[in-house]
Scaffold this motif. Structure first.
Motif, PDB file in Angstrom:
ATOM      1  N   SER A 101      34.576   9.303   6.538  1.00 18.55           N
ATOM      2  CA  SER A 101      34.709   9.633   7.782  1.00 18.55           C
ATOM      3  C   SER A 101      36.147   9.313   8.490  1.00 18.55           C
ATOM      4  O   SER A 101      36.431   8.077   8.397  1.00 18.55           O
ATOM      5  N   PRO A 102      36.827  10.092   9.289  1.00 17.74           N
ATOM      6  CA  PRO A 102      37.829   9.753  10.045  1.00 17.74           C
ATOM      7  C   PRO A 102      37.243   9.133  11.159  1.00 17.74           C
ATOM      8  O   PRO A 102      36.213   8.884  11.572  1.00 17.74           O
ATOM      9  N   PRO A 103      38.294   8.038  11.887  1.00 16.13           N
ATOM     10  CA  PRO A 103      37.833   7.433  12.933  1.00 16.13           C
ATOM     11  C   PRO A 103      37.519   8.410  13.982  1.00 16.13           C
ATOM     12  O   PRO A 103      37.750   9.459  14.111  1.00 16.13           O
ATOM     13  N   ALA A 104      36.606   7.686  14.919  1.00 23.45           N
ATOM     14  CA  ALA A 104      36.305   8.578  16.192  1.00 23.45           C
ATOM     15  C   ALA A 104      37.481   8.633  17.112  1.00 23.45           C
ATOM     16  O   ALA A 104      38.264   7.840  16.867  1.00 23.45           O
ATOM     17  N   PRO A 163      31.629   8.154  12.062  1.00 22.77           N
ATOM     18  CA  PRO A 163      32.485   7.253  11.579  1.00 22.77           C
ATOM     19  C   PRO A 163      32.143   5.629  11.474  1.00 22.77           C
ATOM     20  O   PRO A 163      31.302   5.353  11.606  1.00 22.77           O
ATOM     21  N   ASN A 164      32.764   4.944  10.227  1.00 21.59           N
ATOM     22  CA  ASN A 164      32.141   3.797   9.723  1.00 21.59           C
ATOM     23  C   ASN A 164      30.917   3.668   9.300  1.00 21.59           C
ATOM     24  O   ASN A 164      30.558   2.722   8.828  1.00 21.59           O
ATOM     25  N   ASN A 201      33.495  -3.842  12.348  1.00 19.23           N
ATOM     26  CA  ASN A 201      33.922  -2.653  11.579  1.00 19.23           C
ATOM     27  C   ASN A 201      34.193  -2.815  10.302  1.00 19.23           C
ATOM     28  O   ASN A 201      34.495  -1.956   9.535  1.00 19.23           O
ATOM     29  N   TRP A 246      34.575  17.201  16.584  1.00 13.06           N
ATOM     30  CA  TRP A 246      33.734  16.047  17.012  1.00 13.06           C
ATOM     31  C   TRP A 246      32.952  16.555  18.012  1.00 13.06           C
ATOM     32  O   TRP A 246      33.177  17.243  18.910  1.00 13.06           O
ATOM     33  N   TYR A 301      27.969  -4.945   7.583  1.00 13.94           N
ATOM     34  CA  TYR A 301      29.188  -5.391   8.109  1.00 13.94           C
ATOM     35  C   TYR A 301      29.237  -6.721   8.748  1.00 13.94           C
ATOM     36  O   TYR A 301      28.304  -7.429   8.612  1.00 13.94           O
ATOM     37  N   TRP A 342      31.656  13.809  13.462  1.00 12.79           N
ATOM     38  CA  TRP A 342      32.566  15.009  12.931  1.00 12.79           C
ATOM     39  C   TRP A 342      31.619  15.817  12.536  1.00 12.79           C
ATOM     40  O   TRP A 342      30.911  15.409  11.472  1.00 12.79           O
ATOM     41  N   SER A 384      40.214   9.162  20.333  1.00 12.10           N
ATOM     42  CA  SER A 384      40.300   8.391  21.542  1.00 12.10           C
ATOM     43  C   SER A 384      39.624   9.125  22.577  1.00 12.10           C
ATOM     44  O   SER A 384      39.597  10.575  22.342  1.00 12.10           O
TER      45      SER A 384
END
Length: 271
Positions: free
Chosen positions: A257-260, A251-252, A43, A215, A71, A179, A262
């Protein structure tokens, strides 16, 4: 007499050779000077090329992807133009030797740490100017340089070309989750239109009214992603005769982007 002189000269020459320093043995494959290190976390963004447009709409900003990202585990993701008006996102993996060579090319061949941050030295040339940036996050530290007009050593385009050609083995990238943000807009007859399927797991009006990103995954995401990349976000989705446009953040992969979520936070699609 002559034999004695020859013997003395031979002894002196051997003594001189014995006192001379041995020639240095350098392996051509061994890097000279600093050894570059980086965080191997998949990440962690080790290198990123990005291009933003000043004062563009929130939807356009969210939908625009960085040109190339490397990455920590060697994953490389980049964007290529697909005529007449689309783009595709590709990915590959670099082994450690290739990744290190790539970073050394940026640092040593392009003199990354000697290149100035040109955007910090001038005002933008226009209100909607494009700002390009190159970021490295290696053992020497995190550094970003930017430019509005051009680059010394043609660095931005040189790195982008290396991204796209460094490994001939590649695959098209399609996200498994993302998202989406929905915007209701005036219907524009100049833009292509697609009817929003009645079988879709959510209503565009509902997501737009919430003002929040949702999401999604599965078939709905795959179709949205394909349309958005083929048209660079110029697609209008029509639901109940109203026009909507969509921004997708992965994400990433996407810039902000916000994280995925949970598993417990993942919303359940409407039946």
């Amino acid at each position: 007499m002559w034999r004695k002189l020859a013997l003395i000269c031979t002894v002196l020459l051997l003594a001189a050779c014995g006192n001379a320093p041995a020639a240095e043995q350098t392996s051509p494959s061994q890097p000279q000077g600093e050894v570059i290190g980086w965080d191997r976390n998949p990440n962690t963004i080790v290198m990123r090329l990005d291009r933003i447009i000043l004062n563009e709409s929130p939807r356009e900003r969210l939908n625009r992807l960085p040109a190339c990202t490397l990455y920590g585990d060697g994953r490389l993701v980049w964007v290529s133009a697909v005529p007449p008006a689309g783009e595709e996102v590709s990915e590959t993996y670099l082994d450690e030797v290739t990744m290190r060579s790539f970073l050394e090319y940026i640092i040593r061949d392009l003199n990354f740490y000697d290149l100035p941050d040109l955007a910090a030295q001038e005002f933008p040339p226009s209100e909607n100017a494009a700002q390009e940036s190159l970021t490295l996050n290696v053992s020497r530290g995190l550094r970003t340089i930017r430019s509005y007009r051009g680059w010394a050593n043609n660095a931005y385009l040189a790195v982008l070309e290396r991204c796209r050609t460094i490994n001939p083995q590649r695959a098209l990238f399609v996200p498994t989750g993302a998202w989406i943000t929905v915007y209701q807009e005036e219907r524009n007859p100049a833009l292509p239109e697609v009817g929003w399927p009645l079988t879709a797991p959510f209503r565009l009006a509902e997501v737009a009214a919430s003002g929040e990103a949702r999401w999604i995954s599965g078939v709905a995401l795959a179709q949205l992603w394909s349309y958005e990349r083929q048209t660079l976000g110029r697609m209008q989705w029509i639901e109940n005769n109203l026009a909507y446009r969509v921004a997708i953040q992965v994400p990433n992969i996407s810039r902000d982007s916000p994280p995925a979520p949970s598993i417990s936070e993942t919303p359940t699609p409407n039946p």
